[in-house]
Design an enzyme around this catalytic site. Sequence first.
Site, PDB file in Angstrom:
ATOM      1  N   LYS A  10     -10.837  -0.563   9.865  1.00  0.00           N
ATOM      2  CA  LYS A  10     -10.945  -1.673   8.804  1.00  0.00           C
ATOM      3  C   LYS A  10     -11.404  -3.259   9.762  1.00  0.00           C
ATOM      4  CE  LYS A  10      -7.658  -0.135   5.630  1.00  0.00           C
ATOM      5  NZ  LYS A  10      -8.164   0.078   4.541  1.00  0.00           N
TER       6      LYS A  10
ATOM      7  N   GLN B 108      -5.055  -5.167   6.338  1.00  0.00           N
ATOM      8  CA  GLN B 108      -6.018  -6.075   5.831  1.00  0.00           C
ATOM      9  C   GLN B 108      -6.099  -7.407   6.305  1.00  0.00           C
ATOM     10  OE1 GLN B 108      -8.303  -5.178   3.701  1.00  0.00           O
ATOM     11  NE2 GLN B 108      -7.286  -3.101   2.926  1.00  0.00           N
TER      12      GLN B 108
ATOM     13  N   HIS C 102       0.964  -1.202   0.130  1.00  0.00           N
ATOM     14  CA  HIS C 102      -0.167  -0.006  -0.209  1.00  0.00           C
ATOM     15  C   HIS C 102       1.007   1.210  -0.222  1.00  0.00           C
ATOM     16  CE1 HIS C 102      -2.847   2.777   1.813  1.00  0.00           C
ATOM     17  NE2 HIS C 102      -3.836   2.296   1.330  1.00  0.00           N
TER      18      HIS C 102
ATOM     19  N   CYS D  19      -4.777   2.429  -3.776  1.00  0.00           N
ATOM     20  CA  CYS D  19      -3.659   3.133  -2.904  1.00  0.00           C
ATOM     21  C   CYS D  19      -2.226   2.174  -3.352  1.00  0.00           C
ATOM     22  CB  CYS D  19      -3.640   3.466  -1.605  1.00  0.00           C
ATOM     23  SG  CYS D  19      -4.632   4.710  -1.243  1.00  0.00           S
TER      24      CYS D  19
ATOM     25  N   ASP E 175       2.835  -4.918   7.694  1.00  0.00           N
ATOM     26  CA  ASP E 175       1.322  -3.985   7.863  1.00  0.00           C
ATOM     27  C   ASP E 175       0.288  -5.235   7.612  1.00  0.00           C
ATOM     28  OD1 ASP E 175      -0.669  -2.735   6.875  1.00  0.00           O
ATOM     29  OD2 ASP E 175       0.373  -1.955   5.008  1.00  0.00           O
TER      30      ASP E 175
HETATM   31  N1  PMP Z   1      -1.993  -0.938   4.480  1.00  0.00           N
HETATM   32  C1  PMP Z   1      -2.991  -1.603   3.817  1.00  0.00           C
HETATM   33  C2  PMP Z   1      -2.683  -2.996   3.323  1.00  0.00           C
HETATM   34  C3  PMP Z   1      -4.155  -1.088   3.551  1.00  0.00           C
HETATM   35  O1  PMP Z   1      -5.023  -1.668   2.970  1.00  0.00           O
HETATM   36  C4  PMP Z   1      -4.553   0.203   4.126  1.00  0.00           C
HETATM   37  C5  PMP Z   1      -5.816   0.792   4.125  1.00  0.00           C
HETATM   38  N2  PMP Z   1      -6.355   0.810   2.719  1.00  0.00           N
HETATM   39  C6  PMP Z   1      -3.382   0.831   4.883  1.00  0.00           C
HETATM   40  C7  PMP Z   1      -2.257   0.277   4.827  1.00  0.00           C
HETATM   41  C8  PMP Z   1      -3.596   2.415   5.295  1.00  0.00           C
HETATM   42  O2  PMP Z   1      -4.747   2.045   6.299  1.00  0.00           O
HETATM   43  P1  PMP Z   1      -5.139   3.789   6.974  1.00  0.00           P
HETATM   44  O3  PMP Z   1      -5.541   4.211   5.641  1.00  0.00           O
HETATM   45  O4  PMP Z   1      -6.230   3.153   7.784  1.00  0.00           O
HETATM   46  O5  PMP Z   1      -4.144   4.179   7.565  1.00  0.00           O
END
Ligand code: PMP
Length: 407
Positions: free
Chosen positions: A227, A204, A124, A365, A201
Amino acid sequence: RPALDVERVRADFPILHQEVRGKPLAYFDNAATSQKPAKVIETVDHYYRALNSNIHRGVHYLSEQATSAYENAREAQRRFINAESTREIVFVRGATEAINLIVQSWGRSQLKAGDEVIISEMEHHSNIVPWQMLRDQIGIELKVIPINDAGELQLDIYEELLNERTKLVAINHLSNALGTVNPVKSIIDQAHEAGALVLVDGAQAVPHTPVDVQALGCDFYVYSGHKLFGPTGIGVLYGREDLLEAMPPYQGGGDMIKMVKLDRTIYNDLPYKFEAGTPHIAGGIGLGAAVEYVEDIGLEAIAAYEHDLLEYATEQALTVEGLKLIGTAQNKASILSFIMDGVHPHDLGTIVDSEGIAIRTGHHCAMPVMDHFGVPATARASFAFYNTHAEIDRLIAALKHAHEVLA
Ligand code: PMP
């Protein structure tokens, strides 16, 4: 443990029981943010109605109540990912802030020009951009594990990238763009053998699969509350205590100190050293309720139910003319990313939306993933344990209709 009763869990989510565009809502945008069970909504509501007060500093009744609710929520996170101590659980805004904290605090204090950090092509943006910023600030080298055409990490290349200059591997547990579940345990073991730390990370992963940070042996693990059926604006940075202890604060201010003189400051103990300012108290308490909710259902039951959903959705999707899956890894969870010949993903999203079905279209993203597959965007249906096979049937019918009218 009994199998998941989807009608029972659906009853816990008020937002699901409505019509949008004149049709019953089918919500398949869970990877962007998940819906909230009544337990979470009521916990946040109760906090503002009955407990609202600033924490940690007050001796009065409400402040004590709010503080203990907030600290209980921290303990709930510790238990949820099986950290050894609540000193290792730092409340942050979300996965993004957690990664930025690690990069700026750990990275700036521990790395020097020429040191190497390994990320992957399926990260991401929040696990790419902060590292590029650090590269530009202090001259680290950024190495990238490429993916193959199924959307899996090329682990043989990972092995080649690891060397004595590697200081950290920052890797996605479950890709939000592809659904790939990475073999993080072996990635961590190999990094450790090479003398490098690992940041996982888990944004998900935590809503879909049990996570045990001690069993994984990871050094940092991050996730976002929103999430995980909790509020927005709250998330968790797990860090091994000895690492956090050695790291300087990320932000200065109230609550992160033990003593301040005009010329010097003694910082607070963990985890408060990293929690400057009044935190998102309601969010933290709400996230505590969210993990209790998920624990009651059981992540094994959730994972098994969602596995069936994904298998069914994949099978059905392959019957849609012109549809091509993006991300066909052996080990996948909860996410179906696809494109359709002759139809722009945004048009696909719009047609599906007119049926009351929420999917996401775009780069998710993860622009490097789009580049890898040579597409500007994909359509993505991401599942949660409250989705049903009947909803998937509606999605598939809408996709078939889209192909008829648009392709
Ligand atoms: N890492 C992953 C794999 C994600 O899917 C996301 C959110 N789409 C994030 C990081 C970032 O999370 P946040 O926008 O809640 O900080």
